[in-house]
Write an enzyme that holds these catalytic residues in place. Structure first.
Site, PDB file in Angstrom:
ATOM      1  N   GLU A   1       0.689  -1.117  -0.168  1.00 35.82           N
ATOM      2  CA  GLU A   1       0.052  -0.078  -0.003  1.00 35.82           C
ATOM      3  C   GLU A   1       0.844   1.390  -0.041  1.00 35.82           C
ATOM      4  OE1 GLU A   1      -2.689  -0.447   3.261  1.00 35.82           O
ATOM      5  OE2 GLU A   1      -3.538  -2.299   2.460  1.00 35.82           O
TER       6      GLU A   1
ATOM      7  N   GLU B   1      -6.028 -10.810  -0.698  1.00 38.26           N
ATOM      8  CA  GLU B   1      -7.016 -10.397   0.320  1.00 38.26           C
ATOM      9  C   GLU B   1      -8.236 -10.376  -0.087  1.00 38.26           C
ATOM     10  OE1 GLU B   1      -5.448  -7.172   2.727  1.00 38.26           O
ATOM     11  OE2 GLU B   1      -3.390  -7.508   2.418  1.00 38.26           O
TER      12      GLU B   1
END
Length: 582
Positions: free
Chosen positions: A185, A292
Site C-alpha cells: 500500500e 486479500e
C-alpha cells in the site's frame, strides 16, 4: 490435540525398531489396530466440518492454490481441520507484520508466526509472507526511524535495519515461504506524485519501494516478491499502481508479481472493473495473486443489520461465482487466490471502523458451508443474480449565475443562491453538517459551505478523516459505478484551508479560502470546469460531504446532501444533480 495421534504413533514405531522380533510384531499389530480406529484425522471432525463437501482446493486444483489468512488461535481442533481440508495456501493475517514480529530493535516475537509456519509445513500447505513494509500507523515501529536520542535515523541506517529484519525472517522461514508481500500500500492518489507520505517514504526517500525489493531479493533469492495494494478497480488508483510498478521495474526492482487485494462489498465494484484491472497488469509480464479476498454482505459501506436478507445472500454468492470464473479465465497469470480469513467466526470486517456483524466468507461461524461456498464452486443451484444497488431519485440543485470573490466571506452575490443542507447521516451519532450554496459562470463552479461543528480537529493521519468539507462533480452526470476519466472530480477543504483532491482533480483546478467561526467554519471554493463550460440548462452530477473528527484522530461521522453511501469517492451513482439557471 486429538489429531496428533499419528505423530505419537509414528514416534512409537521409531522407538521399537531395536526391540526383539516378537515384540515388534505385537507392537505393529497394535499400531495397525489403533490406526484403523482413528482413520483419517479429519474424520474426527467430520460432522463439524462437512468432509462430504468437495474442498475448495480440490475444486481449483487445476487452476491455482486456494489460500486463507489466519491467526494462530485458528489452527486448533475443528477450525484447524476446516482450514487444512479446504485450503492449500496460508498467510499470517497479523503475526508477521513488522510491529507484531519485531516490536523493538533487538526483540523479536516469533511465537505466532512460528505456529502458523509449523502448521503450513506439517500439512504441506504453501505459505505467503505478509508483509515487510507497510505504512499503517498501527504498525509503526518508531525505533526503526529514530535514534536513541530522538534524532532522525539516516537513510542508510533505516535501510540497514530493514535488511536485517528481512534476513532474520527469511533465515527463519525461508525454506517454506515461497512468496513475500514486500511493500504494502505505497500509493495515495491524494498526493501529486501518488506516493503515500509514509514514514518509510520520509526516511528513505521516493525510491524506498525499489530499495525494499532489492533488499528482499538479497534476503530471499528464491522467493517470489510481490507489490500488494487495494482498490485496483478504481481506474485512478489502478493506473497509479501500474505506473509505480512499471517505474520500479525499470529502476531494477526485482518484482515478480502484483498482490491484488479484493476487500469488496456486495454492491461495488463491478466485475468488469476487476477484469479491467487484471487486463491492465497483464502486459507487465508479472504474476497476479488475489491476496486479500472477501465480499462484505453489505452493499453500502455503513449499512448494518442483524441478519442478511435472501437478496443479500444470493447477491454475494453470485458475485463470488462471477469473480472465480474471471480468475479461471486468467489462470495463466493468476497463480494464487487467498481469502482474508476462512470462516465468519473471525473476520476483520466486524471490527473498527464498522463494528457491526458481517458474513464475508464461505463458511459460517459454526464451520458449516453457506451459499457463498456454493458460489465459489460455481454451483448451478444459485438463484438468479440481482444487483443490490438501487437507483434513488436524485435531489436537484438549481444554481443561479454569479461570480463571487474567494475570501471565505458570504458577500451579496451569494444571497440569490438557494441553501441546501447535508442532512443525510452516512454514519456517526452527531455528525457535523453544512449549509451549502452554489453559483456558476462560464468557466467555474463556486461553493460556499457554512459548517456547524463545535469540536474542530485535524489530528488524524489522513486528511479525509479530519474536519473538512468535500465537493463531488460529475460533468456529464453519467451516474457511473466508477469515476470516468477526466470527467469526475473530488476535492476537500479543511478549516485551515488545506486542499485535498480525488478523482481526476488536480490542485490547480481548485482555489479556496477558509476560516473558523463561532459555530464551526466557512469554506468558499472555486472549481474550474474541465470538459464543459457554464451555460443555462447545463446539468451535472453533484454532491457535498462533511467529515467530522471529534479529536480522536479518526473520522467519527459523515453527513451528505444526496448520496446515502460512503461510495462517493469512487462512484458517481448516488450523487445529486446540479442544473445551471440564469
Amino acid at each position: 490435540m486429538k489429531h496428533h495421534a499419528y505423530t505419537t504413533l509414528t514416534s512409537t514405531f521409531i522407538k521399537m525398531v531395536s526391540q526383539p522380533k516378537k515384540t515388534v510384531i505385537t507392537l505393529l499389530i497394535g499400531l495397525i489396530l489403533t490406526s484403523c480406529s482413528f482413520g483419517d484425522p479429519l474424520k474426527q471432525f467430520d460432522s463439524e466440518i462437512e468432509t462430504d463437501l468437495i474442498s475448495l482446493q480440490e475444486f481449483y486444483k487445476d487452476d491455482f492454490p486456494i489460500g486463507a489468512a489466519v491467526e494462530p488461535f485458528q489452527l486448533e481442533e475443528a477450525e484447524g481441520a476446516l482450514l487444512r481440508y479446504h485450503y492449500n495456501s496460508i498467510t499470517c493475517e497479523n503475526a508477521m507484520k513488522f510491529k507484531s514480529i519485531h516490536p523493538k530493535k533487538n526483540v523479536y516475537n516469533f511465537k505466532g508466526a512460528d505456529k502458523i509456519y509449523e502448521f503450513a509445513k506439517k500439512y504441506k500447505m504453501k505459505m505467503r509472507g505478509h508483509t515487510f513494509v507497510w505504512h499503517h500507523p498501527a504498525e509503526h515501529v518508531f525505533w526503526m526511524f529514530l535514534n536513541n536520542d530522538g534524532s532522525k535515523r539516516s537513510r542508510e541506517s533505516v535501510l540497514e535495519l530493514l535488511s536485517e529484519h528481512m534476513e532474520t525472517l527469511t533465515d527463519r522461514y525461508g525454506d517454506h515461504i515461497y512468496a513475500w508481500d514486500v511493500v504494502n500500500e505505497a500509493i495515495d492518489i491524494a498526493e501529486k506524485d501518488n506516493m503515500r507520505r509514509s514514514q518509510w517514504y520520509k526516511s528513505i526517500g521516493p525510491d524506498y519501494v525499489v530499495e525494499a525489493f532489492k533488499l528482499a531479493r538479497k534476503a530471499a533469492p528464491d522467493a517470489l516478491l510481490f507489490y500488494n495494494d487495494y482498490d485496483y478497480f478504481n481506474p485512478i488508483k489502478r493506473d497509479a499502481i501500474y505506473d509505480l510498478v512499471k517505474s520500479s521495474l525499470e529502476q531494477g526492482a526485482p518484482i515478480d508479481g502484483i498482490g491484488m487485494q479484493l476487500h469488496i462489498s456486495n454492491g461495488t465494484p463491478t466485475i468488469e472493473s476487476v477484469e479491467e484491472a487484471i487486463d491492465k497488469f497483464r502486459d507487465l509480464g508479472l504474476q497476479i495473486h488475489i491476496t486479500e479476498f472477501d465480499i462484505s454482505m453489505y452493499a453500502h459501506e455503513y449499512d448494518t443489520f442483524d441478519t442478511p436478507s435472501e437478496d443479500h445472500i444470493n447477491s454475494q454468492a453470485n458475485r463470488y461465482k462471477l469473480l472465480f470464473q474471471l480468475f479461471q479465465k486468467n489462470k495463466d497469470i493468476i497463480t494464487n487466490v487467498t481469502f482474508w480469513g476462512f470462516n465468519n467466526g473471525h473476520t476483520f470486517l466486524t471490527g473498527p471502523p464498522y463494528n457491526r456483524p458481517d458474513w464475508p466468507l464461505p463458511f459460517n461461524a459454526d464451520l458449516k458451508h453457506n451459499l457463498a461456498y456454493k458460489g465459489i464452486i460455481q454451483s448451478d443451484e444459485l438463484p438468479e443474480y440481482k444487483p443490490l444497488l438501487e437507483v434513488q431519485e436524485a435531489k436537484r440543485y438549481l444554481a443561479p449565475k454569479g461570480t463571487p470573490v474567494i475570501d471565505a466571506k458570504k458577500e451579496a452575490a451569494w444571497d440569490k443562491a438557494p441553501v441546501v443542507k447535508t442532512e443525510i447521516i452516512v454514519f456517526g451519532d452527531k455528525p457535523s453538517t453544512a449549509s451549502v450554496r452554489v453559483l456558476w459562470d462560464k468557466n467555474y463552479l463556486y461553493f460556499l459551505a457554512e459548517v456547524a461543528d463545535d469540536d474542530l480537529s485535524l489530528n488524524a493521519p489522513e486528511q479525509y478523516m479530519n474536519d473538512s468539507f468535500e465537493v463531488f462533480i460529475d460533468e456529464n452526470n453519467a451516474k457511473t459505478p466508477i469515476y470516468e476519466e477526466n470527467d469526475d472530480f473530488q476535492f476537500r477543504v479543511d478549516y485551515e484551508n488545506k486542499v485535498g483532491i480525488g478523482g481526476y482533480s488536480t490542485e490547480d483546478m481548485v482555489k479556496s479560502a477558509a476560516k473558523t467561526t463561532a459555530t464551526g467554519y466557512i469554506v468558499e471554493a472555486r472549481f474550474k470546469l474541465q470538459s464543459v463550460s457554464g451555460e443555462v440548462g447545463r446539468v451535472m452530477g453533484l454532491d457535498f460531504q462533511v467529515n467530522q473528527n471529534d479529536g480522536s484522530a479518526k473520522r467519527t461521522a459523515i453527513s451528505k446532501w444526496n448520496d446515502l453511501t460512503n461510495e462517493s469517492w469512487r462512484s458517481t451513482a448516488g450523487w445529486g444533480v446540479l442544473e445551471l439557471i440564469d
